[in-house]
Design a protein around this motif. Sequence first.
Motif, PDB file in Angstrom:
ATOM      1  N   ARG A   1       0.836  -1.199   0.000  1.00 52.05           N
ATOM      2  CA  ARG A   1       0.000   0.000   0.000  1.00 52.05           C
ATOM      3  C   ARG A   1       0.870   1.247   0.000  1.00 52.05           C
ATOM      4  O   ARG A   1       1.952   1.275   0.570  1.00 52.05           O
ATOM      5  CB  ARG A   1      -0.893   0.040   1.242  1.00 52.05           C
TER       6      ARG A   1
ATOM      7  N   GLU B   1      -3.803   3.791  -2.023  1.00 47.25           N
ATOM      8  CA  GLU B   1      -3.616   2.929  -3.191  1.00 47.25           C
ATOM      9  C   GLU B   1      -3.064   1.573  -2.760  1.00 47.25           C
ATOM     10  O   GLU B   1      -2.258   1.487  -1.840  1.00 47.25           O
ATOM     11  CB  GLU B   1      -2.618   3.549  -4.179  1.00 47.25           C
ATOM     12  N   VAL B   2      -3.488   0.537  -3.471  1.00 47.81           N
ATOM     13  CA  VAL B   2      -2.923  -0.804  -3.288  1.00 47.81           C
ATOM     14  C   VAL B   2      -2.312  -1.222  -4.618  1.00 47.81           C
ATOM     15  O   VAL B   2      -2.939  -1.079  -5.674  1.00 47.81           O
ATOM     16  CB  VAL B   2      -3.994  -1.827  -2.842  1.00 47.81           C
TER      17      VAL B   2
ATOM     18  N   LEU C   1      -7.164  -2.725   0.916  1.00 48.60           N
ATOM     19  CA  LEU C   1      -7.594  -1.332   1.002  1.00 48.60           C
ATOM     20  C   LEU C   1      -8.003  -1.027   2.436  1.00 48.60           C
ATOM     21  O   LEU C   1      -8.650  -1.843   3.096  1.00 48.60           O
ATOM     22  CB  LEU C   1      -8.784  -1.070   0.059  1.00 48.60           C
TER      23      LEU C   1
END
Length: 191
Positions: A14, A18-19, A53
Motif C-alpha cells: 500500500r 492505493e494498493v 484497502l
Amino acid sequence: MYGPVFRGLRAAWRRGDEVFAEIALPEEHRASAVGFGIHPALLDAALHAKAFLADDDERTMLPFAWNGLTLHAAGAATLRIRVVRPTADSLALDAFDETGAPVLTAQSLVFRPVTAAQLGATAGSGGGSLFGVDWPQVPRSGEVPTPSWVRLSDAEEVATLADDVLTGAVEAPEAVVLPAVTKGPTTARWT
C-alpha cells in the motif's frame, strides 16, 4: 474452495489509499491465457487486492456493476495492478503487463452490501436458475411430418414463387433451397 489457478495474488503493498499488487497464473496455466481477453482467474486475483484497502466497513460486499471497463490488450498471464477506492462502495482498477503496457482499466466496480440471511436464502435452493432442461412430448403417430421445401435455380423462379405465395396460388414452403454458384475460383468461408 478456490483451486490453485485462482490463487494468483503473489504480492501486495500500500501507498496511502492505493494498493499495488502482482498477480500471476500458475506456470501450468499460463499458456491458456492467450484464449482470453483477460483470464478469469487473473481478474479474480485482481479483486483479491481489495482486501488490502483501508476499510472500517464490516459489511459483506459483492461485486455488482463494472463501469468504464476497457481491455487494452489480451492474453496476459501476469499483471501488475493498482487499486483505489473512488467511493466507499466501489473500487477502480488499472492493470499492466510485465513490460508496463496497459492491459485493463476499470473506472469503477460498484459493490453492494449483502446480509448473511440473503446469502443463506439462496444457498442450495437451485430453484432460481435461469437455465433448465425441458423434454417436450413428441406426439406418437404413424406418420413423420415432412417439411415442405422447394429447390429453385434462379432469381426468376424466386420471384415467381413469391408472387404465387402472395396471391395465394400456392402455400409458402417451410424452406427454399438455392444453389450457390460462383464464377472463377471459390473459397469457402464460414462466419
